[in-house]
Scaffold this motif. Structure first.
Motif, PDB file in Angstrom:
ATOM      1  N   ASN A   1       6.522  10.323  -1.332  1.00 47.24           N
ATOM      2  CA  ASN A   1       6.031   8.996  -1.733  1.00 47.24           C
ATOM      3  C   ASN A   1       5.498   8.259  -0.497  1.00 47.24           C
ATOM      4  O   ASN A   1       6.227   7.584   0.208  1.00 47.24           O
TER       5      ASN A   1
ATOM      6  N   LEU B   1       9.621   7.305  16.565  1.00 47.71           N
ATOM      7  CA  LEU B   1       8.584   6.708  17.401  1.00 47.71           C
ATOM      8  C   LEU B   1       9.257   5.977  18.552  1.00 47.71           C
ATOM      9  O   LEU B   1       9.983   5.011  18.340  1.00 47.71           O
TER      10      LEU B   1
ATOM     11  N   GLU C   1       4.042   3.729  -2.202  1.00 47.53           N
ATOM     12  CA  GLU C   1       5.010   2.640  -2.387  1.00 47.53           C
ATOM     13  C   GLU C   1       5.980   2.526  -1.203  1.00 47.53           C
ATOM     14  O   GLU C   1       6.423   1.443  -0.861  1.00 47.53           O
ATOM     15  N   HIS C   2       6.333   3.671  -0.606  1.00 47.87           N
ATOM     16  CA  HIS C   2       7.337   3.641   0.459  1.00 47.87           C
ATOM     17  C   HIS C   2       6.720   3.675   1.857  1.00 47.87           C
ATOM     18  O   HIS C   2       7.449   3.674   2.835  1.00 47.87           O
TER      19      HIS C   2
ATOM     20  N   ASN D   1       3.249   8.621  11.093  1.00 44.74           N
ATOM     21  CA  ASN D   1       4.440   9.359  11.515  1.00 44.74           C
ATOM     22  C   ASN D   1       5.446   9.458  10.369  1.00 44.74           C
ATOM     23  O   ASN D   1       6.017  10.514  10.106  1.00 44.74           O
ATOM     24  N   LYS D   2       5.623   8.336   9.669  1.00 40.48           N
ATOM     25  CA  LYS D   2       6.574   8.330   8.556  1.00 40.48           C
ATOM     26  C   LYS D   2       6.100   9.262   7.440  1.00 40.48           C
ATOM     27  O   LYS D   2       6.891  10.026   6.875  1.00 40.48           O
TER      28      LYS D   2
ATOM     29  N   GLU E   1       0.051   3.920  13.090  1.00 43.24           N
ATOM     30  CA  GLU E   1       0.737   4.990  13.822  1.00 43.24           C
ATOM     31  C   GLU E   1       2.112   5.253  13.197  1.00 43.24           C
ATOM     32  O   GLU E   1       2.487   6.394  12.920  1.00 43.24           O
ATOM     33  N   ALA E   2       2.856   4.161  12.965  1.00 39.86           N
ATOM     34  CA  ALA E   2       4.186   4.308  12.368  1.00 39.86           C
ATOM     35  C   ALA E   2       4.085   4.890  10.965  1.00 39.86           C
ATOM     36  O   ALA E   2       4.868   5.766  10.578  1.00 39.86           O
ATOM     37  N   ASN E   3       3.108   4.421  10.196  1.00 42.04           N
ATOM     38  CA  ASN E   3       2.947   4.916   8.827  1.00 42.04           C
ATOM     39  C   ASN E   3       2.616   6.406   8.814  1.00 42.04           C
ATOM     40  O   ASN E   3       3.146   7.162   7.997  1.00 42.04           O
TER      41      ASN E   3
ATOM     42  N   ASN F   1      -5.777   2.883  -0.797  1.00 44.16           N
ATOM     43  CA  ASN F   1      -4.385   2.469  -0.989  1.00 44.16           C
ATOM     44  C   ASN F   1      -3.466   3.128   0.031  1.00 44.16           C
ATOM     45  O   ASN F   1      -2.554   2.508   0.556  1.00 44.16           O
TER      46      ASN F   1
ATOM     47  N   ALA G   1       5.553  -5.727  -0.409  1.00 47.39           N
ATOM     48  CA  ALA G   1       6.568  -6.441   0.366  1.00 47.39           C
ATOM     49  C   ALA G   1       6.761  -5.735   1.708  1.00 47.39           C
ATOM     50  O   ALA G   1       7.418  -4.703   1.785  1.00 47.39           O
TER      51      ALA G   1
ATOM     52  N   TRP H   1       2.020   0.889   1.443  1.00 45.75           N
ATOM     53  CA  TRP H   1       2.031  -0.445   0.867  1.00 45.75           C
ATOM     54  C   TRP H   1       3.050  -1.391   1.519  1.00 45.75           C
ATOM     55  O   TRP H   1       3.065  -2.577   1.215  1.00 45.75           O
ATOM     56  N   ILE H   2       3.916  -0.858   2.354  1.00 48.59           N
ATOM     57  CA  ILE H   2       4.939  -1.753   2.910  1.00 48.59           C
ATOM     58  C   ILE H   2       4.846  -1.894   4.430  1.00 48.59           C
ATOM     59  O   ILE H   2       5.590  -2.661   5.019  1.00 48.59           O
ATOM     60  N   GLY H   3       3.955  -1.127   5.070  1.00 49.22           N
ATOM     61  CA  GLY H   3       3.835  -1.221   6.526  1.00 49.22           C
ATOM     62  C   GLY H   3       2.374  -1.289   6.924  1.00 49.22           C
ATOM     63  O   GLY H   3       1.510  -0.705   6.272  1.00 49.22           O
ATOM     64  N   LYS H   4       2.107  -2.001   7.990  1.00 52.70           N
ATOM     65  CA  LYS H   4       0.709  -2.159   8.397  1.00 52.70           C
ATOM     66  C   LYS H   4       0.379  -1.349   9.650  1.00 52.70           C
ATOM     67  O   LYS H   4      -0.780  -1.185  10.000  1.00 52.70           O
ATOM     68  N   ASP H   5       1.405  -0.851  10.335  1.00 56.32           N
ATOM     69  CA  ASP H   5       1.195  -0.127  11.594  1.00 56.32           C
ATOM     70  C   ASP H   5       0.792   1.321  11.277  1.00 56.32           C
ATOM     71  O   ASP H   5       1.578   2.118  10.785  1.00 56.32           O
TER      72      ASP H   5
ATOM     73  N   ARG I   1      13.844   6.198   6.125  1.00 55.66           N
ATOM     74  CA  ARG I   1      13.331   7.353   5.381  1.00 55.66           C
ATOM     75  C   ARG I   1      14.235   7.544   4.169  1.00 55.66           C
ATOM     76  O   ARG I   1      15.453   7.630   4.324  1.00 55.66           O
TER      77      ARG I   1
END
Lengths: 653, 482
Positions: A95, B4, A98-99, A112-113, A108-110, A13, B32, A102-106, B39
């Motif tokens: 989180n 980024l 959910e944040h 980093n976030k 690298e970006a995920n 997940n 979604a 589950w909401i981003g597919k990248d 952030r």
């Protein structure tokens, strides 16, 4: 501080779109972090055990778990760190499911976030302090709003558990929608026969105070100590004197009063008792149709009443009840189906709702259980049922399934055959949803034993055929052709929505609701009867579509939550509340003025006025913190410093 | 933390725990897909969000800030979002005067069930911020120096007050002095062109009292620290609004204060006067007439007509007399209020966002961080715990940058939102003459527009607008998210 950081994969997940090992590695360089690791399932037993072991092995004084939403597992992990000897508030969550995952597919970006959210959580945790709950008294009485079958069940279970219950019902009688039904699926047993005894139990139970024909005016307070004002609407009949003998209803001269209980399928009298098994069985005057109240001339009921119960000058009464918990069981209403112009938009008298048909089938209904067409009183031979009228229809903004219509339509087809043996039923359906116990078997019997014709397709138009019947044009999608059926009566399985004015009640209860008027539960799977307001529980269709067994189950479930809540003599407050720094406080009282709970008062300390928080009343909203320019009042675990630290963790020039 | 490169911008969200954070969770549960820039900082309630958090994020380089709470009427805490709505709207209207594009900040309402709406909000806002691009950095702005046009026409005739009943005032004070700890007034300062505050405790002190256009100080600034003591105060009309506002906010008690009102004919803009006088050694003579003052120094004779040399605030003044007084002296000619835009504010209004940034960059580079502005402000009551000195809460750093100095000014202005009476002491006290009053005036104008022409310090019983709310706000409307 010695901080441990645990990054959860949540199987794939999170691990699928976040490089959890990298996040754990990067977390090691955050300030005061002495240990960071990634775990496969941190909420599972091995995961929690790993956290406990790490706390002991690395002498951790604070823990960050990066996993799902804190709204999901914050309590779980707080207990985990508590078991390992830490204060439960020395814990923060990031989180990253959910944040993030589950909401981003990248990836690298995920990743980093996720890194940044972990850094934020660490910065917040560094400013956490151990907090300790305080105890406060709980008023062990419960308010149940709504006297349908779910509310009745909740009230009876609480009352049997020795909890005093205040049951408030908007209508003149309890029973709700179930009381209007003739029979129930899939057993086809009499609705009044199974509900009636429960209603009588409510009336006779020493622990239940029933306020019928009443509505909630306002609700204040908090879990354990709610204050509720209830408007007892004027019935113009003194219910302490009324015996429900019905003499008044026989003599009332205005016999053309619309009958809401019978879904307007027939008239009633201006003074009436909803139905023979009504609880309380008391008369109510409809002031809009009462000749005495409208024109000041009549007074027949007052003359006939053997106990002198009629009180034309009666006014609404507002009473106050103190309770410790609230169960909302306000049920549903049918949506306004007249938006469907293709079904006549309400112009054709013999196109009726399923609930109206129930009243025509019912022995206590306006026709005494003889099915008659509203237009001419003729017995119908061809009856067409249309399902999903206002359900699963995006074109009118109703995307959801109303849940029980497939089943009651089958039941009504069966009853049609039983009432009129030579009748033929047709059911236009989209899909048959019959997932309950013995449900699918019932559908099969409807088709095979009762000869009901099921046509998979929608109806495009209904119009009078000029010979007293209606032509129903539709499509049979299995046969792939257009179809027309001649109907004497058309019954619409109208979709449901939250009860009228449910949103206003939700606002009083401070709970969320969706745009269809259904109340929002705490968690769709794990907390289906709780709400986000402590001490407020849900039962029945007010939370979402349900059939009778599910509503009854939820009534019991809500009651068990109330009994659990009341099992302790004292409740513990959430210690994440505000506190005043008296050195900074200038006693201006801006916090006192804005606090929604009256939880702050001015007191004199060494000759100077200072604000003071009443710990058990404070609900921790933090409005005071943002109101005080001096920063003199701070909300624990949401202090200015903590929010600033989070801002700084994200934004640094 | 760095964003980024090329992919993301820095967008900060403040979400209430009960509705919007849940709505963001619901969006996640529904998978979604959303832009990844945002952030989220979780707060209990939108009412917890001090607008200064948003400003801190913007000053720290956030490219966008999004706030979301429960829909009006749905607040988990009943009323938090109603207060938030007013504060956030005032903030949104404030941003442009700083040179910040107000599209970089948005607030909205999303319920816990509205996952789809949350996705739309995030997507729309992120796209908006990407269209705006990275937020410009104040430090990089080209310094722009500009001075406001002071050729103004006053609402009432400005003069020197030589006809004012000074002797009557003195005897009035003397008669009340026995019951008072102290009476605040003005006396001559180090030379004849300056006056300074006077604390009268004896009849001899009262004899030092002076009246005229040099009495620039707003003495209300001393009242909160004298709370609990019986104090008299001589006020000009503008000073009296500060007294009223202090009463509105329970910072002083009505029973403790005796207000002496004098009819004000205007005060001199001392910064311009001193600039004109230049570096003189001695003043040999000052002559006042109805229209102005003539000052003779060792460098020559200088004439200051009140119509040309008054403080900016005096031209738009409609309250030359006290709004609330115990002892009224002299006679007032009624003034018809008229909408006027103060000169510095008019100058800023005419600038582009970029010019405003350049303007504030130039001005803030000159700021010494002496905090005279704060010390002179009658509504500043934090005293020892002012964010300028205290690092707890850590609102500010010691960083000597225009960014940080302007941030202090925004804190001061936001703390004064709906409270500032426009007395202008902050700007008058500024030793380098930065027109910081304009920031407060801008907010006061926004507050007036939003809340039925509300002005601070007019009605002692009025609730300041940011300490209240209306369930249906007349002038605050939710923006579309399509």
């Amino acid at each position: 501080m010695r901080i441990g950081v645990f990054i959860c994969h949540c199987g794939s997940n999170i691990g699928g779109t976040v490089d959890c090992a990298q996040v754990a590695h990067d977390a090691q360089s955050l300030p005061e972090v002495v240990y960071a690791i990634n775990l496969m399932y941190s909420c599972a037993e091995p995961g929690q055990a790993a956290i406990e072991e790490a706390i002991k092995e690395y002498q951790l004084t604070g823990v960050v778990v990066a996993s799902c939403s804190p709204r999901m597992h914050e309590p779980t992990f707080r207990r985990t760190v508590e078991r390992a000897g830490l204060n439960r508030y020395m814990f923060e969550m990031a989180n990253i499911r959910e944040h993030v995952s589950w909401i981003g597919k990248d990836k690298e970006a995920n990743t980093n976030k996720a890194n940044e959210l972990v850094a934020m959580a660490v910065e917040k945790l560094r400013r956490n302090r151990p907090l300790h709950a305080q105890s406060f008294d709980v008023n062990k009485r419960v308010l149940v709003i709504g006297g349908g079958v779910a509310g009745i069940q909740a009230a009876l279970d609480c009352a049997d558990g020795n909890i005093p219950v205040v049951l408030v019902e908007r209508e003149a009688t309890i029973g709700g929608k179930m009381a209007k039904l003739d029979k129930t699926f899939p057993t086809v047993d009499c609705s009044a026969c199974i509900l009636g005894p429960k209603m009588v139990d409510v009336a006779q139970h020493p622990n239940i105070t029933l306020h019928a024909f009443s509505e909630i005016e306002s609700i204040s307070g908090y879990v354990g100590n709610f204050t509720v004002t209830i408007r007892k609407k004027s019935t113009y009949v003194d219910w302490t004197k009324c015996t429900g003998c019905g003499a008044c209803t026989e003599k009332c001269p205005n016999k053309k009063t619309p009958d809401a209980f019978n879904e307007f399928t027939g008239p009633t009298t201006a003074i009436s008792i909803a139905f023979p098994q009504a609880i309380p069985k008391r008369a109510v005057i409809n002031p809009d149709y009462c000749r005495q109240l409208q024109k000041g001339k009549c007074g027949v009921c007052a003359k006939i009443c053997p106990t002198g119960a009629i009180k034309y000058e009666m006014e609404d009464e507002v009473i106050t009840e103190e309770v410790g918990a609230i169960v909302a069981a306000t049920g549903y209403d049918l949506m306004d189906w007249t938006v469907y112009q293709e079904y006549g938009g309400g112009r054709y008298p013999d196109v009726i709702t399923s609930l109206q048909y129930e009243r025509l089938l019912s022995a206590s209904g306006p026709t005494g259980g003889h099915v008659k067409r509203p237009s001419d009183g003729r017995e119908p031979k061809n009856v067409v049922f249309i399902q999903c009228v206002g359900s699963r229809d995006k074109s009118i903004g109703r995307p959801y399934c109303s849940g029980f219509c497939c089943m009651y339509t089958a039941k009504q087809a069966v009853l049609t055959k039983e009432h009129i043996p030579d009748a033929q039923s047709f059911v236009f359906y989209m899909d048959i949803r019959a997932s309950g116990k013995l449900y699918d078997e019932f559908i099969r019997r409807t088709i095979e034993e009762y000869g009901t014709e099921y046509i998979r397709g929608r109806v495009s138009k209904i119009y009078p055929d000029g010979k007293g019947s209606y032509t129903v044009c539709g499509v049979d999608t299995l046969m792939g052709k257009a179809i027309t059926v001649s109907a004497d009566l058309v019954v619409l399985a109208v979709g449901i929505e939250g009860s009228k004015d449910a949103s206003k009640l939700a606002e009083k209860l401070r709970i969320s609701y969706d745009k269809y008027g259904f109340f929002m539960e705490s968690h769709p799977k794990l907390k289906p009867v709780q709400t986000n307001t402590a001490g407020v529980f849900l039962a029945g269709v007010c939370q979402g579509t349900k059939d009778i067994p599910s509503s009854v189950s939820q009534g019991s479930a809500a009651a068990s939550k109330v009994l659990t809540l009341f099992s302790a003599d004292k409740l513990q407050n959430d210690p994440q509340i505000s506190a005043v720094d008296i050195k900074r406080c200038v006693g201006c009282g801006k916090c006192v003025q804005t606090c929604p709970f009256g939880a702050i008062q001015l007191t004199e300390i060494r000759g100077q006025e200072k604000a003071q928080v009443i710990d058990t009343v404070c609900q921790g909203c933090g409005l005071c913190s943002s109101t005080c320019p001096q920063g003199a009042i701070q909300l624990a675990h949401s202090t200015d410093n903590q929010i600033l630290a989070e801002v700084h963790a994200l934004c640094q020039r | 933390m760095s964003t980024l490169k090329g992919k993301e911008l820095r967008i900060v969200g403040f979400l209430c725990n009960w509705c919007s954070y849940g709505g963001a969770d619901t969006a996640g549960v529904a998978r979604a897909t959303q832009p990844t820039d945002l952030r989220i900082i979780r707060v209990p309630c939108s009412g917890r969000i001090d607008p200064l958090f948003i400003l801190r994020a913007l000053f720290n380089g956030a490219d966008g800030v999004l706030v979301s709470g429960c829909h009006p009427n749905d607040c988990h805490y009943s009323e938090g979002n109603f207060y938030a709505r007013r504060r956030l709207e005032v903030l949104k209207q404030f941003l442009p005067v700083l040179g910040i594009d107000d599209r970089r900040f948005e607030y909205t309402w999303v319920s816990a069930s509205e996952g789809q709406r949350w996705k739309e909000v995030v997507t729309t806002f992120t796209e908006r911020i990407h269209a705006l691009g990275p937020a410009p950095v104040l430090e990089d702005a080209q310094a722009l120096f500009r001075v406001a046009d002071m050729t103004l026409s006053p609402l009432h005739a400005l003069g020197t007050g030589i006809q004012a009943p000074l002797e009557e005032l003195k005897s009035a004070i003397k008669s009340r002095l026995p019951e008072l700890d102290c009476v605040l007034g003005w006396q001559q300062g180090h030379d004849a062109i300056h006056s300074v505050p006077l604390f009268m405790r004896s009849p001899e002190d009262v004899d030092k009292l002076v009246w005229g256009p040099l009495n620039v100080n707003n003495l209300a600034v001393y009242l909160p620290s004298l709370k609990g003591k019986k104090t008299g105060i001589v006020v000009k009309g503008c000073d009296s609004r500060s007294v009223v506002e202090l009463l509105q906010e329970n910072l002083i008690k009505r029973d403790d204060v005796v207000i002496f009102s004098m009819p004000c004919e205007g005060t001199l803009d001392m910064a311009r006067v001193m600039q004109k006088l230049g570096s003189y050694k001695t003043i040999s003579q000052t002559d006042s007439d109805d229209k102005g003052i003539t000052v003779t120094t060792d460098t020559g004779k200088h004439r200051f007509d009140m119509s040309l040399w008054a403080q900016g605030k005096c031209y738009g003044c409609a309250t030359p007399g006290a709004l609330l007084a115990d002892v009224r002296l002299g006679t007032l000619h009624p003034v018809t209020p008229a909408p006027t835009t103060p000169p510095e504010l008019a100058m800023l209004d005419a600038m582009s966002l970029e010019e405003r940034r350049s303007f504030w960059k130039a001005q803030m580079d000159r700021c010494l961080r002496c905090y005279a502005c704060r010390n002179a402000c009658p509504m500043c009551v934090c005293r020892d715990y002012c964010v300028s000195d205290s690092r707890d809460p850590h609102w500010m750093t010691q960083d000597d940058s225009a960014n940080e100095k302007l941030f202090f000014q925004t804190i001061h202005a936001m703390h004064l939102a709906g409270r500032c009476t426009g007395c202008g002491e902050c700007q008058r006290a500024c030793p380098v003459g930065i027109p910081i009053l304009a920031l407060r005036q801008h907010i006061a104008r926004a507050v007036g527009t939003l809340f039925d022409g509300y002005q601070a310090g007019i009605q002692p019983k009025a609730t300041p607008p940011l300490l209240g709310f209306e369930v249906q706000e007349k002038n605050i409307h939710e923006r579309e998210w399509k």
